[in-house]
Scaffold this motif. Structure first.
Motif, PDB file in Angstrom:
ATOM      1  N   ARG A   1      -9.333  21.659  -2.117  1.00 47.55           N
ATOM      2  CA  ARG A   1     -10.074  20.972  -3.159  1.00 47.55           C
ATOM      3  C   ARG A   1     -10.707  21.968  -4.108  1.00 47.55           C
ATOM      4  NH1 ARG A   1     -15.196  19.666  -2.511  1.00 47.55           N
ATOM      5  NH2 ARG A   1     -14.897  19.686  -0.282  1.00 47.55           N
ATOM      6  N   ARG A   2     -11.102  23.079  -3.560  1.00 46.18           N
ATOM      7  CA  ARG A   2     -11.848  24.005  -4.390  1.00 46.18           C
ATOM      8  C   ARG A   2     -10.965  24.940  -5.205  1.00 46.18           C
ATOM      9  NH1 ARG A   2     -14.738  25.003  -0.085  1.00 46.18           N
ATOM     10  NH2 ARG A   2     -15.545  22.936   0.219  1.00 46.18           N
TER      11      ARG A   2
ATOM     12  N   SER B   1     -22.122  16.108  14.610  1.00 39.99           N
ATOM     13  CA  SER B   1     -20.880  16.791  14.270  1.00 39.99           C
ATOM     14  C   SER B   1     -20.017  15.776  13.531  1.00 39.99           C
ATOM     15  CB  SER B   1     -20.182  17.253  15.541  1.00 39.99           C
ATOM     16  OG  SER B   1     -18.861  17.622  15.246  1.00 39.99           O
ATOM     17  N   ALA B   2     -20.014  15.910  12.220  1.00 38.48           N
ATOM     18  CA  ALA B   2     -19.332  14.900  11.399  1.00 38.48           C
ATOM     19  C   ALA B   2     -17.870  14.789  11.781  1.00 38.48           C
ATOM     20  CB  ALA B   2     -19.480  15.244   9.930  1.00 38.48           C
ATOM     21  N   ILE B   3     -17.262  15.927  12.035  1.00 38.76           N
ATOM     22  CA  ILE B   3     -15.832  15.894  12.286  1.00 38.76           C
ATOM     23  C   ILE B   3     -15.496  15.117  13.550  1.00 38.76           C
ATOM     24  CG2 ILE B   3     -15.409  17.986  13.670  1.00 38.76           C
ATOM     25  CD1 ILE B   3     -13.349  18.521  11.232  1.00 38.76           C
TER      26      ILE B   3
ATOM     27  N   ASN C   1     -25.284  19.547  10.757  1.00 36.07           N
ATOM     28  CA  ASN C   1     -23.874  19.307  11.108  1.00 36.07           C
ATOM     29  C   ASN C   1     -23.275  20.485  11.886  1.00 36.07           C
ATOM     30  OD1 ASN C   1     -21.407  17.944  11.035  1.00 36.07           O
ATOM     31  ND2 ASN C   1     -20.799  18.921   9.103  1.00 36.07           N
ATOM     32  N   LYS C   2     -22.128  20.242  12.457  1.00 36.76           N
ATOM     33  CA  LYS C   2     -21.323  21.246  13.159  1.00 36.76           C
ATOM     34  C   LYS C   2     -21.993  21.760  14.433  1.00 36.76           C
ATOM     35  CE  LYS C   2     -19.235  22.887   8.845  1.00 36.76           C
ATOM     36  NZ  LYS C   2     -18.575  23.942   8.142  1.00 36.76           N
TER      37      LYS C   2
ATOM     38  N   ARG D   1      -9.870  18.405   1.213  1.00 32.25           N
ATOM     39  CA  ARG D   1     -11.051  19.113   1.679  1.00 32.25           C
ATOM     40  C   ARG D   1     -10.945  20.600   1.449  1.00 32.25           C
ATOM     41  NH1 ARG D   1     -11.609  16.007   6.445  1.00 32.25           N
ATOM     42  NH2 ARG D   1     -10.205  17.404   7.534  1.00 32.25           N
TER      43      ARG D   1
ATOM     44  N   GLY E   1     -20.047  20.335   5.030  1.00 32.39           N
ATOM     45  CA  GLY E   1     -19.427  19.153   5.647  1.00 32.39           C
ATOM     46  C   GLY E   1     -19.680  17.856   4.894  1.00 32.39           C
ATOM     47  N   LYS E   2     -20.026  17.943   3.622  1.00 31.17           N
ATOM     48  CA  LYS E   2     -20.322  16.737   2.847  1.00 31.17           C
ATOM     49  C   LYS E   2     -19.120  15.796   2.779  1.00 31.17           C
ATOM     50  CE  LYS E   2     -20.424  16.534  -1.556  1.00 31.17           C
ATOM     51  NZ  LYS E   2     -20.678  16.563  -2.984  1.00 31.17           N
ATOM     52  N   THR E   3     -17.952  16.357   2.497  1.00 28.01           N
ATOM     53  CA  THR E   3     -16.763  15.505   2.382  1.00 28.01           C
ATOM     54  C   THR E   3     -16.451  14.836   3.712  1.00 28.01           C
ATOM     55  OG1 THR E   3     -15.942  17.179   0.876  1.00 28.01           O
ATOM     56  CG2 THR E   3     -14.390  15.493   1.538  1.00 28.01           C
ATOM     57  N   THR E   4     -16.527  15.626   4.761  1.00 27.19           N
ATOM     58  CA  THR E   4     -16.245  15.073   6.090  1.00 27.19           C
ATOM     59  C   THR E   4     -17.240  13.963   6.412  1.00 27.19           C
ATOM     60  OG1 THR E   4     -15.575  17.298   6.705  1.00 27.19           O
ATOM     61  CG2 THR E   4     -15.834  15.718   8.492  1.00 27.19           C
TER      62      THR E   4
ATOM     63  N   ASP F   1     -19.046  23.478   1.889  1.00 30.84           N
ATOM     64  CA  ASP F   1     -18.572  23.783   3.242  1.00 30.84           C
ATOM     65  C   ASP F   1     -19.475  23.300   4.365  1.00 30.84           C
ATOM     66  OD1 ASP F   1     -16.073  24.673   3.326  1.00 30.84           O
ATOM     67  OD2 ASP F   1     -16.540  26.807   3.142  1.00 30.84           O
TER      68      ASP F   1
ATOM     69  N   ASP G   1     -20.968  21.158  17.189  1.00 29.35           N
ATOM     70  CA  ASP G   1     -19.878  21.451  18.132  1.00 29.35           C
ATOM     71  C   ASP G   1     -19.436  22.910  18.017  1.00 29.35           C
ATOM     72  OD1 ASP G   1     -18.975  20.701  15.498  1.00 29.35           O
ATOM     73  OD2 ASP G   1     -16.936  20.943  16.275  1.00 29.35           O
ATOM     74  N   ARG G   2     -20.023  23.637  17.077  1.00 32.00           N
ATOM     75  CA  ARG G   2     -19.715  25.064  16.955  1.00 32.00           C
ATOM     76  C   ARG G   2     -20.933  25.857  17.376  1.00 32.00           C
ATOM     77  NH1 ARG G   2     -17.148  26.100  11.263  1.00 32.00           N
ATOM     78  NH2 ARG G   2     -15.144  25.056  11.504  1.00 32.00           N
TER      79      ARG G   2
HETATM   80  P1  G4P Z   1     -17.965  20.228   1.943  1.00 34.02           P
HETATM   81  O1  G4P Z   1     -17.476  18.916   1.412  1.00 34.02           O
HETATM   82  O2  G4P Z   1     -19.426  20.240   2.200  1.00 34.02           O
HETATM   83  O3  G4P Z   1     -17.524  21.417   1.179  1.00 34.02           O
HETATM   84  O4  G4P Z   1     -17.352  20.432   3.406  1.00 34.02           O
HETATM   85  P2  G4P Z   1     -16.088  19.786   4.107  1.00 34.02           P
HETATM   86  O5  G4P Z   1     -16.377  18.408   4.570  1.00 34.02           O
HETATM   87  O6  G4P Z   1     -14.895  20.014   3.253  1.00 34.02           O
HETATM   88  O7  G4P Z   1     -16.057  20.688   5.395  1.00 34.02           O
HETATM   89  C1  G4P Z   1     -15.897  22.074   5.335  1.00 34.02           C
HETATM   90  C2  G4P Z   1     -15.198  22.558   6.589  1.00 34.02           C
HETATM   91  O8  G4P Z   1     -16.038  22.302   7.716  1.00 34.02           O
HETATM   92  C3  G4P Z   1     -13.886  21.839   6.855  1.00 34.02           C
HETATM   93  O9  G4P Z   1     -13.037  22.764   7.456  1.00 34.02           O
HETATM   94  C4  G4P Z   1     -14.302  20.782   7.862  1.00 34.02           C
HETATM   95  O10 G4P Z   1     -13.237  20.360   8.672  1.00 34.02           O
HETATM   96  C5  G4P Z   1     -15.333  21.515   8.661  1.00 34.02           C
HETATM   97  N1  G4P Z   1     -16.291  20.615   9.326  1.00 34.02           N
HETATM   98  C6  G4P Z   1     -16.950  19.566   8.809  1.00 34.02           C
HETATM   99  N2  G4P Z   1     -17.737  18.996   9.738  1.00 34.02           N
HETATM  100  C7  G4P Z   1     -17.561  19.683  10.862  1.00 34.02           C
HETATM  101  C8  G4P Z   1     -18.075  19.571  12.201  1.00 34.02           C
HETATM  102  O11 G4P Z   1     -18.874  18.710  12.520  1.00 34.02           O
HETATM  103  N3  G4P Z   1     -17.657  20.507  13.085  1.00 34.02           N
HETATM  104  C9  G4P Z   1     -16.770  21.479  12.763  1.00 34.02           C
HETATM  105  N4  G4P Z   1     -16.428  22.324  13.728  1.00 34.02           N
HETATM  106  N5  G4P Z   1     -16.255  21.612  11.545  1.00 34.02           N
HETATM  107  C10 G4P Z   1     -16.635  20.724  10.609  1.00 34.02           C
HETATM  108  P3  G4P Z   1     -11.827  23.409   6.722  1.00 34.02           P
HETATM  109  O12 G4P Z   1     -11.222  24.361   7.652  1.00 34.02           O
HETATM  110  O13 G4P Z   1     -12.267  23.905   5.386  1.00 34.02           O
HETATM  111  O14 G4P Z   1     -10.921  22.179   6.431  1.00 34.02           O
HETATM  112  P4  G4P Z   1      -9.968  21.426   7.450  1.00 34.02           P
HETATM  113  O15 G4P Z   1      -8.800  22.325   7.545  1.00 34.02           O
HETATM  114  O16 G4P Z   1     -10.675  21.222   8.722  1.00 34.02           O
HETATM  115  O17 G4P Z   1      -9.671  20.164   6.739  1.00 34.02           O
END
Ligand code: G4P
Length: 530
Positions: A51-52, A257-259, A140-141, A47, A23-26, A21, A143-144
C-alpha cells in the motif's frame, strides 16, 4: 423509524489514529468483520509495503473511487451504528488527516506494543487534544515480543500527559501471550490461535481475580503474574472514570492482537459503552445541538471524484443535527444558495449507496462541481458558522511553475481550486510572479503535480525555496498591521482566501518579526473561511 434521540444516542463516529505499521488497517478490517460489514478479513485494502509503495499509492489516488469509498465505513455492533472515518495512513500526511479529526466524536489510538508512542501518533494525538476528543487506546501486537505493559502505560502518561486506566490486562506476551483479563467486566478471554477470519468466543465471566476458574484455565505462573500485576496496576493507575475519559483527560487501555482478532470485541464494546454519541458542535452564533430538528452539517473534506475529466468532487459533510432525508433542500450558508440533495452517498464498507436518511454523527458525500468548500455549512435552519475546522500552517514550502509559461493563468486557477478543496495551502507572494505551495508531507507535492497535469492539463514543476514556514498574521489594530506589512512586504503573501501570510526564511526570521511586532499575532492555524 428511529426516534431522534435513539438515532443520535446510538451513533459512534470515530477515527483511528496511529503511526504507520502499528496495525490500523488490520484493526479496521477486524472492526468491520465484527460489525458484520465484511465477510472475510483482507477486504479493506492492500496492507503494509504494497500500500505504501509510491507507485501503488499514486494509482490508488488516481482511481479515486477506492479512497473515496474507504473514507467512511459504517457498520453496526452492540446496537450502535459506528461511523469509522479513515485518516489516510500512507507515509505522507495531509491536512485531510487533521480535518477528519474535526468530524469525529472520539478516537481509537493504536499503539504497537513493541514500539510504544511514535511520532505520527503523537502528532495526531495533539490534534485530538485541541478539541478534547476522547481516546480509547488499543495496544496491538501482543502476540509478538512486546514492551512491559507498565512501561507502555507510563510512556502514554508521560509523553501525552494523559491519565491511563487499564481496561484489560494482558496475560503474557509474544509466544506466551495467552489472552487478557477484562478488568471492567471481570471476564477472561483466551487467545485461540485460530484462522485469521474466525471470531474468538466471548470468554468466561469470573467473580473477580480470585475466582478459581482462573486457576483452572491458566497455568499457575500466569495466574500468579496476572494477579500480582493487576494489583500493582490498580495501585498505580487511576480507575476508569467515564467523565474524565469523555473530557479527554483519561484513556482506557485495551491490549490485544488485531491480526488474531483478539481484543477487538472488547475494544468495540468499550467504544459502544463509553465513547460519546454526537455532541453539540461548536458553532456561531451558538453550538448546534444534535437533537435540533433542523438539518445542519459542515464540510470537512473534499475529494476529487473518479473521473478527473469532469472535475466533480465529493464533499464529505458531517451532519450536526436533524433528520436528513434524500432529496431535501438545504441552504449553503456561504453563498446563500439553495441546494437540493438528490444523490448524496453513504458508505458501507466498500460500497457506496444512496443515502436515504441520516442523522447527526453520520457522514454523507455530496457530489458537486467545486462549489462546496471545507468549512462550509449547509442548513435548513438559520445562518450558522461551524468553528474549529482549521487549516494548519504547512511545514514544507515549494515554488510551483507551469512548464509552459503561457499556462500561468490556468495554473493560478488550478491552484485556487485545489486550495479550496484543501489539497494544499497556496500562497501568492505580494512581490514576484511565483506561486508558493505549502504541504505537510513531501509526497503531496508529487500528488499536486500529478493532479494539476491530469485534471487541469498544466504540466508543472516544483522547485525548492529558501522558505522555512508560513504564518497567518492578524492584529486588532489595523495600523499595527499596516506597519508590519509595510516593513516586511518582501515576505508577505496572500492565501487563496486573500488572508495575509508571513513567509519566514528561517526560525530566526520568524522570531525577529514576532519580537519587533508584538501587536501582530502569528498564527499556525486558520479557521476555514465559511
Ligand atoms: P498500518 O495500517 O497501521 O500501517 O498497519 P497494518 O495493519 O498494515 O499492519 C502492519 C503490519 O503489522 C502488517 O504486517 C500486519 O500484518 C502486522 N500486524 C498487524 N496487527 C498485528 C498483530 O496483532 N500481530 C502481529 N504479529 N502483526 C500484526 P506486514 O508484514 O506489513 O503485512 P502482511 O504481510 O502481514 O500483510
Amino acid at each position: 423509524m428511529d426516534q431522534p434521540i435513539d438515532a443520535v444516542t446510538k451513533r459512534r463516529t470515530f477515527a483511528i489514529i496511529s503511526h504507520p505499521d502499528a496495525g490500523k488497517t488490520t484493526l479496521t478490517e477486524k472492526l468491520l468483520l465484527f460489525g458484520g460489514a465484511i465477510q472475510a478479513a483482507g477486504a479493506v485494502k492492500a496492507r503494509g509495503d504494497a500500500r505504501r509503495a509510491r507507485s501503488d499509492w499514486m494509482k490508488v489516488e488516481q482511481e479515486r473511487g477506492i479512497s473515496v469509498a474507504s473514507s467512511v465505513m459504517t457498520f453496526d455492533f452492540a446496537d450502535c451504528v459506528f461511523n469509522l472515518l479513515d485518516t489516510p495512513g500512507h507515509e505522507d500526511f495531509s491536512e485531510d488527516t487533521y480535518r477528519t479529526l474535526t468530524a469525529v466524536d472520539s478516537a481509537v489510538m493504536v499503539i504497537d506494543a513493541a514500539k510504544g508512542i511514535e511520532e505520527r501518533t503523537r502528532k495526531l494525538f495533539e490534534v485530538c487534544r485541541l478539541r478534547d476528543v476522547p481516546i480509547v487506546t488499543f495496544i496491538n501486537k501482543m502476540d509478538r515480543e512486546a514492551r512491559d505493559p507498565f512501561d507502555l502505560i507510563d510512556e502514554i502518561e508521560q509523553t501525552l500527559a494523559l491519565d491511563v486506566a487499564p481496561a484489560s490486562w494482558p496475560i503474557g506476551m509474544g509466544r506466551d501471550f495467552l489472552g487478557c483479563y477484562d478488568l471492567l467486566h471481570d471476564r477472561l478471554a483466551l487467545l485461540h490461535r485460530k484462522g485469521r477470519g474466525e471470531l474468538p468466543d466471548e470468554g468466561e465471566i469470573c467473580e473477580g481475580l480470585s475466582d478459581a476458574k482462573l486457576d483452572a484455565l491458566l497455568p499457575g505462573h500466569a495466574v500468579a503474574a496476572l494477579r500480582e500485576q493487576v494489583e500493582m496496576a490498580r495501585g498505580l493507575c487511576p480507575e476508569f472514570d467515564l467523565e474524565s475519559y469523555r473530557a479527554g483527560h483519561l484513556t482506557p487501555v485495551f491490549f490485544g492482537s488485531a491480526i488474531n482478532n483478539f481484543g477487538v470485541r472488547e475494544l468495540l464494546q468499550g467504544v459502544a459503552e463509553y465513547a460519546p454519541s454526537p455532541r453539540p458542535q461548536p458553532a456561531e452564533p451558538a453550538p448546534v445541538d444534535p437533537l435540533d430538528d433542523k438539518v445542519s452539517g459542515f464540510v470537512f473534506k473534499i475529494q476529487a471524484n473518479m473521473d478527473p475529466k469532469h472535475r466533480d468532487r465529493i464533499a464529505f459533510m458531517r451532519l450536526a443535527s436533524g433528520h436528513f432525508q434524500r432529496g431535501m433542500k438545504v441552504r449553503h450558508v456561504r453563498t446563500g444558495k439553495t441546494l437540493s440533495l438528490h444523490n448524496p452517498v453513504m458508505f458501507l464498507a466498500q460500497d457506496r449507496e444512496l443515502a436515504e436518511e441520516a442523522w447527526a454523527g453520520d457522514i454523507i458525500g455530496i457530489p458537486n462541481h467545486g462549489n462546496l468548500r471545507i468549512g462550509d455549512a449547509l442548513t435548513e435552519g438559520g445562518d450558522v458558522r461551524f468553528t474549529g475546522i482549521p487549516s494548519f500552517a504547512p511545514e514544507l514550502l515549494q515554488k510551483v511553475r507551469a512548464i509552459d509559461p503561457l499556462k500561468a493563468k490556468h495554473l493560478g486557477r488550478a491552484l485556487q481550486q485545489l486550495a479550496e478543496e484543501g489539497a494544499a495551502a497556496v500562497f501568492k507572494p505580494r512581490i514576484g510572479a511565483d506561486w508558493i505551495v505549502g504541504v505537510v508531507g513531501p509526497l503531496q507535492f508529487e500528488v499536486m503535480a500529478d493532479r494539476i497535469r491530469t485534471e487541469y492539463d498544466v504540466p508543472v514543476v516544483f522547485e525548492p525555496t529558501q522558505l522555512y514556514t508560513a504564518r497567518w498574521v492578524a492584529a486588532d489594530d489595523p495600523l499595527a498591521m499596516k506597519r508590519f506589512i509595510d516593513a516586511t512586504s518582501a515576505a508577505m503573501a496572500d492565501d487563496h482566501d486573500g488572508c495575509p501570510v508571513f513567509l519566514a526564511r528561517n526560525a530566526w526570521h520568524l522570531n525577529k518579526a514576532e519580537e519587533e511586532f508584538p501587536a501582530v499575532r502569528f498564527l499556525k492555524t486558520k479557521e476555514s473561511a465559511a
